[in-house]
Write a protein that holds these residues in place. Structure first.
Motif, mmCIF file in Angstrom:
data_model
loop_
_atom_site.group_PDB
_atom_site.id
_atom_site.type_symbol
_atom_site.label_atom_id
_atom_site.label_comp_id
_atom_site.label_asym_id
_atom_site.label_seq_id
_atom_site.Cartn_x
_atom_site.Cartn_y
_atom_site.Cartn_z
ATOM 1 N N SER A 253 55.231 66.201 -8.788
ATOM 2 C CA SER A 253 55.514 65.909 -7.237
ATOM 3 C C SER A 253 56.894 66.073 -6.895
ATOM 4 C CB SER A 253 54.670 65.066 -6.669
ATOM 5 O OG SER A 253 55.179 63.803 -7.163
ATOM 6 N N LEU A 254 57.666 65.479 -8.065
ATOM 7 C CA LEU A 254 59.003 65.480 -7.855
ATOM 8 C C LEU A 254 59.822 66.452 -8.681
ATOM 9 C CD1 LEU A 254 59.651 61.378 -8.540
ATOM 10 C CD2 LEU A 254 59.805 62.604 -6.389
ATOM 11 N N GLN A 255 59.244 67.178 -9.640
ATOM 12 C CA GLN A 255 59.983 68.180 -10.316
ATOM 13 C C GLN A 255 59.681 69.479 -10.014
ATOM 14 O OE1 GLN A 255 57.779 66.175 -13.999
ATOM 15 N NE2 GLN A 255 59.280 67.264 -15.082
ATOM 16 N N ASN A 256 58.695 69.760 -9.454
ATOM 17 C CA ASN A 256 58.412 71.069 -8.712
ATOM 18 C C ASN A 256 59.554 71.373 -7.527
ATOM 19 O OD1 ASN A 256 56.168 71.401 -10.088
ATOM 20 N ND2 ASN A 256 54.959 70.976 -8.649
ATOM 21 N N GLY A 257 60.269 72.807 -7.710
ATOM 22 C CA GLY A 257 61.037 73.059 -6.359
ATOM 23 C C GLY A 257 60.268 72.868 -5.098
ATOM 24 N N ALA A 258 60.905 72.169 -4.077
ATOM 25 C CA ALA A 258 60.489 71.947 -2.951
ATOM 26 C C ALA A 258 60.785 72.830 -1.603
ATOM 27 C CB ALA A 258 60.663 70.511 -2.577
ATOM 28 N N ALA A 259 61.540 73.789 -1.837
ATOM 29 C CA ALA A 259 61.945 74.915 -0.969
ATOM 30 C C ALA A 259 62.190 76.016 -1.471
ATOM 31 C CB ALA A 259 63.138 74.341 -0.017
ATOM 32 N N PRO A 260 61.892 77.234 -0.545
ATOM 33 C CA PRO A 260 62.165 78.632 -1.173
ATOM 34 C C PRO A 260 63.138 79.019 -2.044
ATOM 35 C CG PRO A 260 61.254 78.565 1.233
ATOM 36 C CD PRO A 260 61.709 77.324 0.964
ATOM 37 N N GLY A 261 62.824 79.441 -3.020
ATOM 38 C CA GLY A 261 63.734 79.817 -4.028
ATOM 39 C C GLY A 261 64.439 78.789 -5.063
#
Length: 283
Positions: A253-261
């Protein structure tokens, strides 16, 4: 200033300007008084102070009208109207000739960390961000545009490289208007050295198009057992931020990219997976 003929010039607060209005300021000529077509001492009405003032007012009003028209054009070019946001691949029937578009490639995935018994801890590096392309293009109204959204790169397993982000584009038939590559995945320094961060997507320059390459992911640190970690592999932020952070435990939940690109974050301090990059977008 007092009027020598009595009274003062005052503003009519209730008056509303209308184009084409005509104003009259009575002026007595020294020789002809208020006679019709008075020549004002032979100077002519255009040379009289009150007429010069009115002429300047007229020129100022014309300049104002021109400025307002130019401002309206600029506002129209910089205002998003009738816009659509594509987070998934799809199609769009164009209602107008000209369209403005922003295309962002997918972010690269973060690399997982790995502890090798008797050897070094090696942190996983962060994924690179997708490229961003912006431009204004034209197409015949009614034509259908095809939108492709690049997926985010998959986060690497423990000691595994992060996957590359996919390419996003917008096209009509075989004509590609704008194409934005995704970021590279984070790497792992399996020799015990530092792990190289994933490179950002590298866009191809084109006339009339604004190109921004994606940022690079942060490196992961190689370290001997028991050593302090000074840095770890954070994912590169995309155009709107959202880079995945590195984590000492598996916390996607912290490691994944959180905004496009945006790129995914790596991991450190043990044997853990990296986060995935965020998909691209077309606006």
């Amino acid at each position: 200033m007092a009027n020598p003929h009595g009274g003062y010039l005052t503003e009519n607060l209730g008056y509303t300007w209308a184009d084409g209005d005509i104003y009259r300021i009575d002026q007595a000529d020294a020789a002809e008084a208020f006679a019709a077509h008075a020549s004002f001492g032979g100077l002519g009405v255009e040379n009289e102070p009150h007429q010069i003032l009115l002429n300047k007012i007229k020129l100022a009003r014309l300049a104002q009208i021109a400025d307002e028209a130019n401002i309206a054009v600029l506002q129209a070019r910089n205002t998003w109207v009738n816009f659509a946001v594509f987070n998934n691949s799809g199609s769009l029937i164009m209602p107008k000739t000209f369209f403005r578009v922003i295309v962002v490639g997918g972010g690269g995935g973060g690399c997982g960390s790995l502890y090798v018994q008797g050897k070094n801890f090696v942190s996983g590096a962060g994924g690179g961000a997708g490229a961003r392309i912006e431009g204004i293009f034209s197409v015949i109204p009614g034509f259908t545009l095809t939108i492709t959204i690049g997926p985010g790169g998959v986060g690497g397993s423990a000691g595994g490289f992060g996957g590359a982000g996919g390419l996003s584009n917008i096209a009509y038939a075989s004509t590609i208007f704008a194409s934005a590559p995704g970021g590279s995945g984070g790497l792992w320094g399996n020799s015990g050295g530092d792990s190289p961060g994933g490179l950002g997507g590298q866009a191809i320059l084109a006339p009339g198009v604004l190109v921004t390459n994606g940022g690079n992911g942060s490196d992961g640190q190689g370290s001997s057992p028991g050593a302090v970690f000074f840095f770890a592999g954070n994912g590169a932020p995309g155009p709107w931020g959202g880079g995945g952070r590195a984590s000492m435990t598996a916390n996607l939940s912290l490691q994944n990219g959180a905004a496009p690109g945006a790129g995914g974050g790596g991991s450190y301090g043990g044997s853990n997976p990296g986060g995935s990059g965020a998909p691209g977008v077309v606006v």
